[in-house]
Design a protein around this motif. Structure first.
Motif, PDB file in Angstrom:
ATOM      1  N   HIS A 280     -26.352  -9.438   7.189  1.00  0.00           N
ATOM      2  CA  HIS A 280     -25.930 -10.458   8.141  1.00  0.00           C
ATOM      3  C   HIS A 280     -26.924 -10.552   9.287  1.00  0.00           C
ATOM      4  O   HIS A 280     -27.329 -11.654   9.693  1.00  0.00           O
ATOM      5  CB  HIS A 280     -24.530 -10.100   8.653  1.00  0.00           C
ATOM      6  CG  HIS A 280     -23.921 -11.114   9.555  1.00  0.00           C
ATOM      7  ND1 HIS A 280     -22.554 -11.136   9.825  1.00  0.00           N
ATOM      8  CD2 HIS A 280     -24.429 -12.127  10.293  1.00  0.00           C
ATOM      9  CE1 HIS A 280     -22.296 -12.113  10.653  1.00  0.00           C
ATOM     10  NE2 HIS A 280     -23.424 -12.729  10.974  1.00  0.00           N
ATOM     11  N   ALA A 281     -27.332  -9.411   9.837  1.00  0.00           N
ATOM     12  CA  ALA A 281     -28.275  -9.399  10.956  1.00  0.00           C
ATOM     13  C   ALA A 281     -29.607 -10.023  10.562  1.00  0.00           C
ATOM     14  O   ALA A 281     -30.224 -10.760  11.348  1.00  0.00           O
ATOM     15  CB  ALA A 281     -28.482  -7.972  11.452  1.00  0.00           C
ATOM     16  N   MET A 282     -30.063  -9.755   9.353  1.00  0.00           N
ATOM     17  CA  MET A 282     -31.341 -10.316   8.898  1.00  0.00           C
ATOM     18  C   MET A 282     -31.300 -11.836   8.874  1.00  0.00           C
ATOM     19  O   MET A 282     -32.247 -12.502   9.309  1.00  0.00           O
ATOM     20  CB  MET A 282     -31.673  -9.765   7.510  1.00  0.00           C
ATOM     21  CG  MET A 282     -32.080  -8.301   7.505  1.00  0.00           C
ATOM     22  SD  MET A 282     -32.236  -7.623   5.818  1.00  0.00           S
ATOM     23  CE  MET A 282     -33.519  -8.676   5.146  1.00  0.00           C
ATOM     24  N   TYR A 283     -30.197 -12.396   8.399  1.00  0.00           N
ATOM     25  CA  TYR A 283     -30.096 -13.854   8.342  1.00  0.00           C
ATOM     26  C   TYR A 283     -29.899 -14.454   9.737  1.00  0.00           C
ATOM     27  O   TYR A 283     -30.451 -15.513  10.043  1.00  0.00           O
ATOM     28  CB  TYR A 283     -28.962 -14.269   7.410  1.00  0.00           C
ATOM     29  CG  TYR A 283     -29.336 -14.191   5.959  1.00  0.00           C
ATOM     30  CD1 TYR A 283     -29.985 -15.247   5.329  1.00  0.00           C
ATOM     31  CD2 TYR A 283     -29.063 -13.049   5.212  1.00  0.00           C
ATOM     32  CE1 TYR A 283     -30.353 -15.172   3.985  1.00  0.00           C
ATOM     33  CE2 TYR A 283     -29.427 -12.957   3.877  1.00  0.00           C
ATOM     34  CZ  TYR A 283     -30.075 -14.015   3.273  1.00  0.00           C
ATOM     35  OH  TYR A 283     -30.455 -13.946   1.954  1.00  0.00           O
TER      36      TYR A 283
ATOM     37  N   HIS B 203     -17.249 -20.923  12.888  1.00  0.00           N
ATOM     38  CA  HIS B 203     -18.415 -21.505  13.542  1.00  0.00           C
ATOM     39  C   HIS B 203     -18.190 -22.957  13.938  1.00  0.00           C
ATOM     40  O   HIS B 203     -19.069 -23.581  14.538  1.00  0.00           O
ATOM     41  CB  HIS B 203     -19.642 -21.366  12.638  1.00  0.00           C
ATOM     42  CG  HIS B 203     -20.123 -19.949  12.531  1.00  0.00           C
ATOM     43  ND1 HIS B 203     -19.486 -19.001  11.751  1.00  0.00           N
ATOM     44  CD2 HIS B 203     -21.153 -19.304  13.131  1.00  0.00           C
ATOM     45  CE1 HIS B 203     -20.125 -17.844  11.866  1.00  0.00           C
ATOM     46  NE2 HIS B 203     -21.118 -17.991  12.692  1.00  0.00           N
ATOM     47  N   PHE B 204     -17.022 -23.480  13.619  1.00  0.00           N
ATOM     48  CA  PHE B 204     -16.644 -24.808  14.115  1.00  0.00           C
ATOM     49  C   PHE B 204     -16.586 -24.821  15.636  1.00  0.00           C
ATOM     50  O   PHE B 204     -16.736 -25.867  16.268  1.00  0.00           O
ATOM     51  CB  PHE B 204     -15.286 -25.191  13.517  1.00  0.00           C
ATOM     52  CG  PHE B 204     -14.769 -26.530  13.962  1.00  0.00           C
ATOM     53  CD1 PHE B 204     -15.398 -27.701  13.589  1.00  0.00           C
ATOM     54  CD2 PHE B 204     -13.633 -26.618  14.760  1.00  0.00           C
ATOM     55  CE1 PHE B 204     -14.910 -28.941  14.003  1.00  0.00           C
ATOM     56  CE2 PHE B 204     -13.138 -27.844  15.177  1.00  0.00           C
ATOM     57  CZ  PHE B 204     -13.784 -29.015  14.791  1.00  0.00           C
TER      58      PHE B 204
ATOM     59  N   SER C 275     -23.766 -25.603  11.372  1.00  0.00           N
ATOM     60  CA  SER C 275     -23.408 -24.188  11.476  1.00  0.00           C
ATOM     61  C   SER C 275     -22.247 -23.846  10.551  1.00  0.00           C
ATOM     62  O   SER C 275     -22.212 -22.758   9.958  1.00  0.00           O
ATOM     63  CB  SER C 275     -23.052 -23.827  12.923  1.00  0.00           C
ATOM     64  OG  SER C 275     -21.914 -24.531  13.364  1.00  0.00           O
ATOM     65  N   VAL C 276     -21.298 -24.752  10.401  1.00  0.00           N
ATOM     66  CA  VAL C 276     -20.151 -24.503   9.524  1.00  0.00           C
ATOM     67  C   VAL C 276     -20.600 -24.378   8.068  1.00  0.00           C
ATOM     68  O   VAL C 276     -20.207 -23.436   7.364  1.00  0.00           O
ATOM     69  CB  VAL C 276     -19.103 -25.625   9.668  1.00  0.00           C
ATOM     70  CG1 VAL C 276     -17.987 -25.451   8.639  1.00  0.00           C
ATOM     71  CG2 VAL C 276     -18.524 -25.641  11.075  1.00  0.00           C
ATOM     72  N   LEU C 277     -21.434 -25.301   7.613  1.00  0.00           N
ATOM     73  CA  LEU C 277     -21.870 -25.291   6.219  1.00  0.00           C
ATOM     74  C   LEU C 277     -22.743 -24.073   5.913  1.00  0.00           C
ATOM     75  O   LEU C 277     -22.545 -23.389   4.893  1.00  0.00           O
ATOM     76  CB  LEU C 277     -22.627 -26.583   5.905  1.00  0.00           C
ATOM     77  CG  LEU C 277     -21.790 -27.865   5.924  1.00  0.00           C
ATOM     78  CD1 LEU C 277     -22.674 -29.088   5.721  1.00  0.00           C
ATOM     79  CD2 LEU C 277     -20.698 -27.825   4.866  1.00  0.00           C
ATOM     80  N   LEU C 278     -23.707 -23.804   6.798  1.00  0.00           N
ATOM     81  CA  LEU C 278     -24.582 -22.656   6.562  1.00  0.00           C
ATOM     82  C   LEU C 278     -23.804 -21.345   6.641  1.00  0.00           C
ATOM     83  O   LEU C 278     -24.056 -20.412   5.871  1.00  0.00           O
ATOM     84  CB  LEU C 278     -25.735 -22.656   7.572  1.00  0.00           C
ATOM     85  CG  LEU C 278     -26.789 -23.744   7.396  1.00  0.00           C
ATOM     86  CD1 LEU C 278     -27.854 -23.634   8.489  1.00  0.00           C
ATOM     87  CD2 LEU C 278     -27.447 -23.673   6.023  1.00  0.00           C
ATOM     88  N   SER C 279     -22.861 -21.280   7.564  1.00  0.00           N
ATOM     89  CA  SER C 279     -22.077 -20.053   7.723  1.00  0.00           C
ATOM     90  C   SER C 279     -21.129 -19.839   6.552  1.00  0.00           C
ATOM     91  O   SER C 279     -20.854 -18.694   6.173  1.00  0.00           O
ATOM     92  CB  SER C 279     -21.291 -20.088   9.035  1.00  0.00           C
ATOM     93  OG  SER C 279     -22.162 -20.124  10.139  1.00  0.00           O
TER      94      SER C 279
END
Length: 216
Positions: free
Chosen positions: A193-196, A157-158, A165-169
């Motif tokens: 994954h889809a729910m999040y 996600h970088f 996005s990197v930290l949350l991912s």
């Protein structure tokens, strides 16, 4: 440990770094702002072909019977995350709260329908099924492979161009990797994954994850 085994482990380690960090870094530098979906779908085809011919348990492509037992835990954790994210957006970015369903409801509906199919499942094939199967000789089947999957998923996600996005991912990647290790079910982990992902786009954090946002 034989020389052959040691050499294979070393090669797989180099391959892992090159594939999940080297190629991602090149993509972020050379193709920033270009959506990764076409590349992801091409990679998905290669991953499926590889898995089908290398002893991968094909039941793990779906394994629907694992979903129902895991669902209560998935829903409970998701509910906590939903409350936390809604609260955070309400405080820190109030103008963005529920902006996608409010301002672009058709796009939001399309995300609900197509995001799990064309984005989530291919990602889980790559970062869970393929990574666990291919690199088990390097990381084993415990905490190290969960960490490897999480870090690789976060670093991917970088390409979006921000550290949120990197930290949350990375955190989400640890959750998904743990779920996959427990269930060996791509259906189960894809549902989670889809729910999040849908939650993130719904509550007003989609701009941190939308690749096109880096083009401007």
């Amino acid at each position: 440990m034989t020389v052959e085994h040691t050499s294979r482990k070393a090669w797989l380690t180099v391959e892992f770094v090159a594939l999940f960090f080297g190629l991602t870094g090149l993509y972020a530098v050379l193709l920033r702002g270009v959506g990764p979906l076409p590349f992801l779908l091409v990679i998905t085809v290669g991953v499926v072909i590889y898995l089908r011919h290398t002893g991968f348990d094909r039941r793990s492509f779906w394994r629907a019977d694992a979903l129902l037992p895991a669902l209560p835990g998935i829903l409970a954790l998701w509910a906590v995350a939903a409350v936390a994210l809604i609260g955070a957006v309400a405080v820190l970015r109030p103008d963005s709260l529920f902006d996608l369903p409010r301002e672009r409801p058709l796009i939001w509906v399309l995300v609900l329908v197509f995001y799990p199919l064309v984005s989530v499942y291919p990602q889980e094939l790559l970062f869970r099924a393929f990574l666990f199967h291919r690199y088990a000789p390097v990381f084993g089947d415990g905490p190290r492979i969960i960490a490897a999957s999480a870090v690789a998923f976060g670093f991917a996600h970088f390409t979006v161009g921000n550290w949120v996005s990197v930290l949350l991912s990375t955190a989400a990647g640890a959750l998904f990797a743990t779920r996959y290790r427990r269930t060996r079910s791509l259906l189960t982990v894809s549902v989670e994954h889809a729910m999040y992902g849908i939650l993130v786009f719904t509550v007003g954090l989609g701009d941190f994850f939308y690749h096109g946002a880096t083009a401007g």
